[in-house]
Enzyme design. Sequence first.
Site, PDB file in Angstrom:
ATOM      1  N   LYS A 121      -0.789  -4.386  -3.202  1.00 49.93           N
ATOM      2  CA  LYS A 121      -2.155  -3.923  -2.869  1.00 49.93           C
ATOM      3  C   LYS A 121      -2.205  -1.782  -3.717  1.00 49.93           C
ATOM      4  O   LYS A 121      -1.261  -0.960  -3.194  1.00 49.93           O
ATOM      5  CB  LYS A 121      -2.491  -3.627  -1.406  1.00 49.93           C
ATOM      6  CG  LYS A 121      -3.969  -3.066  -1.278  1.00 49.93           C
ATOM      7  CD  LYS A 121      -3.199  -2.659   0.477  1.00 49.93           C
ATOM      8  CE  LYS A 121      -5.016  -1.988   0.123  1.00 49.93           C
ATOM      9  NZ  LYS A 121      -5.354  -0.534   0.080  1.00 49.93           N
TER      10      LYS A 121
ATOM     11  N   SER B   7       0.987  -0.752   0.005  1.00 47.90           N
ATOM     12  CA  SER B   7      -0.159  -0.129  -0.098  1.00 47.90           C
ATOM     13  C   SER B   7       0.858   1.448  -0.163  1.00 47.90           C
ATOM     14  O   SER B   7       1.683   1.718  -0.921  1.00 47.90           O
ATOM     15  CB  SER B   7      -1.114   0.018   1.355  1.00 47.90           C
ATOM     16  OG  SER B   7      -1.813   0.632   1.086  1.00 47.90           O
TER      17      SER B   7
END
Length: 518
Positions: free
Chosen positions: A432, A407
């Site tokens: 992600k 992320s």
Amino acid sequence: MESLFPNLELSPISTKSPKPTSFLLPSHRFSSLKSRTINKKWSVSVPCVGSSSPTVKKTESKLHSNGQDFIKSIGKGVIGFAAAATALASVCYDAPAFAESLTVAFPVSRAPEVNTVQRTLVEAWGLIRETFVDPTFNHQDWDLKLQQTMVEMFPLNSADVAYTKISGMLSTLGDPFTRIISPKEYQSFRIGSDGNLQGVGIFINIEPRTGHLVVLSCVKGSPAARAGIHEGDELIEINGERLDGVTSEAAAQKLRGTAGTSVKVKVHSAMESSSDAGIREVNLPREYITLSPISSTIIPHKTPDGHLTKTGYVKLSAFSQSAAIDMANTILDMETQGVHSYILDLRNNPGGLVKAGLDVAQIWLDGDETLVNTIDRDGNMLPINMVDGHAITHDPLVVLVNEGSASASEILAGALHDNGRAILVGHKTFGKGKIQSVTELHDGSALFVTVAKYLSPALHDIDQVGIMPDVQCTTDMLNSPRDSLLKNESSTSSLEADSCILVAEHELDIQESEGTAS
């Protein structure tokens, strides 16, 4: 939308919709990570139906995205709610993406607690209808899905069971990161501001391909780390309860508890491919877990020509609200101590606040560089750029990444790499590439909605792909063994055995030699 109950009169609401507060956050949840003060791009005052329009106050931002502040755009709420005079309730909203007034009719449950969940259902449905990244809603009729869920919820008498109907509706979107959490789970999500948490020290997340709960990392010295739980291990049970279908927030809540108590966890080792082999049950004591996102040290380093230099090693474990300020202070301090190169360690950093990742990138970059590209539900790409940035240091930089870097870690690594600021060393990252908004609903629960995808500045797709480093962590490429310079430094002794540190120093030597030659 056609009413499910055509024989009943509806009472539409004409009032402008209030805008619920919305935040930017990645979906990674941590069983023992301190609650973060969520950085709001918008401060919203929500009126009751019939009152004046909400007052919106914009906060300052150093970022822009070609005239459209993406972070601002997904921070807008969309749903208003009120009860109609009949035995129905109706809801409408007025938002830029939908120049229409929708009226939704549904039978009000006689169970007050279920009626409250009905309101929550309509709020969640409307937010997803407005902001979910896939405008086809996984190729289904989202309006019909609301009607069907209402019918299923109407005869229920339990709020807990009613909440499962909302979760069931959200699961049809095919996105594990779009989900609802209960008020209790949301309070845990925002737990504490003093840096202390009572838990076992595990960073967890749902693996999107399998839906299993996996360990991203453990806090050093925590009960989980001492028990030998490792990155990639799968959580199977907590206190004898199977975790099939349990969200990461719910699992984190089960792992937390009063210091001095314990929790029994069944895990499957990532080192074992067999479904039965490698499964073990451990009893973990709960303790006070003190977290700091930054740890650092100065590594003495001998260059190929025999000179001793100083390399600043900075490990960032999570993107909390203070991450950028803490890192800036660390780098400034190291600069005064004569550091000439840096290693930024993002290994096993599961993410955190997206804005924190962007702020950290600006410590290392100059000018108006693109930090990340976002793609909204309509396929529009919005680059988020710096505005007249000034890096604290221009010294050579290597960034360490691995499978646990996810992320915001991937946003930062991509920004530094694609802008030519850093070499990436390690292993392929988690992958992600989605951004969630988090909205607190009227009953204190919270809705996570995937609102965009992101690409690196060089337009590399990250989602379910990850970022491949420039150099793998293997010491075979080094021409000579490294002198042991750290044996008397307790804070750095563990680094001399880290192959990725060795490779990073080798890459820094190359950068410095190329810089000298030029």
